[in-house]
Design a protein around this motif. Structure first.
Motif, PDB file in Angstrom:
ATOM      1  N   GLY A 169       0.839  -1.192   0.000  1.00  0.00           N
ATOM      2  CA  GLY A 169       0.000   0.000   0.000  1.00  0.00           C
ATOM      3  C   GLY A 169       0.868   1.234   0.000  1.00  0.00           C
ATOM      4  N   GLY A 170       0.287   2.369  -0.311  1.00  0.00           N
ATOM      5  CA  GLY A 170       1.030   3.630  -0.264  1.00  0.00           C
ATOM      6  C   GLY A 170       2.032   3.797  -1.388  1.00  0.00           C
ATOM      7  N   ILE A 215       2.027   7.317  -3.105  1.00  0.00           N
ATOM      8  CA  ILE A 215       2.628   8.370  -2.276  1.00  0.00           C
ATOM      9  C   ILE A 215       4.154   8.284  -2.328  1.00  0.00           C
ATOM     10  N   SER A 216       4.687   7.062  -2.126  1.00  0.00           N
ATOM     11  CA  SER A 216       6.148   6.882  -2.142  1.00  0.00           C
ATOM     12  C   SER A 216       6.730   7.242  -3.502  1.00  0.00           C
ATOM     13  N   LYS A 226       6.799  10.937  -3.979  1.00  0.00           N
ATOM     14  CA  LYS A 226       7.899  11.498  -3.184  1.00  0.00           C
ATOM     15  C   LYS A 226       9.226  11.323  -3.934  1.00  0.00           C
ATOM     16  N   ASN A 255      -4.161   9.514  -3.938  1.00  0.00           N
ATOM     17  CA  ASN A 255      -3.063   9.796  -2.998  1.00  0.00           C
ATOM     18  C   ASN A 255      -1.819  10.295  -3.736  1.00  0.00           C
ATOM     19  N   THR A 292      -0.091  14.071  -3.457  1.00  0.00           N
ATOM     20  CA  THR A 292       1.318  14.232  -3.099  1.00  0.00           C
ATOM     21  C   THR A 292       2.067  14.997  -4.182  1.00  0.00           C
ATOM     22  N   LEU A 316       2.320  16.001   4.240  1.00  0.00           N
ATOM     23  CA  LEU A 316       0.960  15.493   4.040  1.00  0.00           C
ATOM     24  C   LEU A 316       0.739  14.290   4.947  1.00  0.00           C
ATOM     25  N   PHE A 336      -1.929  10.892   5.507  1.00  0.00           N
ATOM     26  CA  PHE A 336      -2.988  10.070   4.925  1.00  0.00           C
ATOM     27  C   PHE A 336      -3.541   9.208   6.059  1.00  0.00           C
TER      28      PHE A 336
END
Lengths: 122, 292
Positions: free
Chosen positions: A48-49, A52-53, A56, A74, A78, B97, B99
């Protein structure tokens, strides 16, 4: 301008990867010189995520724009926070995507076009 | 034998009859005058209360702490994002940010922040309902719809385990994190299955998990007169006791569909559940004496 394009391979002729967070790699290209470097994406198998990673990662590599197939909420949030513009397209190759971008034929994605976890296989 | 066991009722496969076994066992022990509590850890779909119909006396919120960043204090070092394994917090350019849906509330970001810019912010992820059904204490955990952090709700529900009572834990199906969270620290696990290829496949997974957790367990075969012999053969081969077989009886299905307790409607099944409890206390006693 420095842009990041999601790719399934390491060269400009590689097919564009339609996934953002779980793209095989990111090709960072200088649109003036067409010089590029390839970054492997360690988030391909993230539970997951990943979006976002990956966002980044792209931000840390000083990209000003991203071209990909699909971008989830997400990742979009970001990237936007990092001041990075998002363009989605269905170009065949990385090179074709960059050409479309340079010709001003891509429109900025103001919001995500897929749900979270869209790029997960299986 | 001390009358304060924690018995977990679990299964690999869903819909095998966990809640049926758990509620009937709790009901029978309560009827025998024992101090018993029924705790529903199946927080994504708690339904033991349909059968036990407790009188609810209290409801409490379950909250977890997610990070709240003080942007005036933040120096954008990015350490919070580096430590987070779930990308629930990320420092990008000059902002941070969060989440909240991804946060597993470990508090790591707060610990590593060098300028104390991150404070805990409680958010509700579910609730716990307390009540009584006659003399049976009932505790029900309920995860908020759309949330995935069931282990946090299960931990809260299990805080209500009373060591002076017999505790029946209704465990969620499967073999993943919420199941492990529910099973941790229990004295005995009843794995409910059915004699079908699906039942067997998931029983094998569940048995493997319970063995890894080092817990004592036995099998209950529900709808025991359908399917094939493979579950029995597997149990025999693996030296796993089958402590109760419940036949595919229309009267059971009718009682169930009306939200009734089987042993209440069809009393002939009482002896089976009573024997089940005696069997497993015997097994635990043997184990205890072996230790000595």
């Amino acid at each position: 301008m420095r842009i990041a394009v999601t790719s399934t391979g390491r060269t400009l002729d590689s097919p564009l990867d339609p996934r953002f967070g779980r793209a095989t790699c990111f090709i960072i290209i200088d649109t003036e010189t067409m010089d590029f470097e390839t970054i492997e994406n360690e988030n391909v198998e993230a539970p997951g995520g990943a979006g976002i990673s990956s966002a980044k990662r792209v931000a840390d590599n000083n990209a000003e724009a991203v071209i990909t197939g699909n971008c989830g909420p997400n990742a979009h949030r970001t990237l936007t926070a990092g001041g990075i513009k998002v363009y989605t397209c269905s170009a065949e190759t990385v090179k074709e995507a960059v050409e479309l971008f340079k010709a001003g034929k891509l429109t900025e994605a103001a919001e995500s076009n897929v749900q979270s976890r869209f790029g997960m296989e299986g | 034998m001390p009358e304060n066991l924690t018995i977990a009722v679990a299964s690999g496969k869903g819909g095998t009859g966990k809640t049926t076994v758990a509620t009937n066992l709790a009901f029978l022990l309560g009827e025998q005058g024992k101090q018993v509590q029924y705790i529903d850890c199946d927080v994504e779909e708690p339904n033991g209360n349909i059968f036990l119909k407790p009188h609810v006396t209290d409801v409490k919120k379950v909250t977890i702490d997610v990070p709240r960043v003080d942007t005036n204090k933040c120096i954008h070092c990015g350490k919070c994002g580096d430590i987070c394994q779930y990308s629930a917090i990320v420092a990008v350019s000059d902002t941070v940010l969060t989440f909240e849906q991804l946060c597993h509330c470990c508090g790591g970001c707060r610990l590593v922040c060098p300028v104390d810019a991150i404070k805990p912010k409680p958010i509700q992820i579910g609730d716990v309902e307390y009540g009584y059904s006659d003399n049976i204490e009932c505790v029900t955990g309920r995860l908020k719809i759309g949330d995935i952090r069931s282990p946090a709700v299960i931990r809260r529900v299990k805080e209500k385990i009373n060591q002076y009572k017999i505790t029946i834990l209704d465990v969620p199906p499967g073999t993943s994190c919420p199941v492990v969270e529910a099973l941790k620290g229990t004295d005995f696990v009843l794995l409910v299955t059915e004699p079908t290829p699906f039942g067997l496949n998931d029983l094998k997974l569940a048995a493997e998990m319970v063995r890894k957790l080092g817990l004592m367990f036995a099998v209950v075969v529900n709808r025991s007169d359908i399917g094939d012999m493979n579950v029995r053969q597997y149990c025999e081969r693996e030296n796993i006791d089958i402590v109760l077989e419940i036949p595919d009886d229309r009267r059971i299905a009718e009682a169930y569909s009306r939200g009734r307790i089987i042993t209440d409607v069809v009393p002939e099944y009482k002896s089976g559940f009573a024997e089940l409890y005696e069997n497993l206390t015997d097994m635990l006693e043997v184990k205890l004496s072996e230790k000595k």
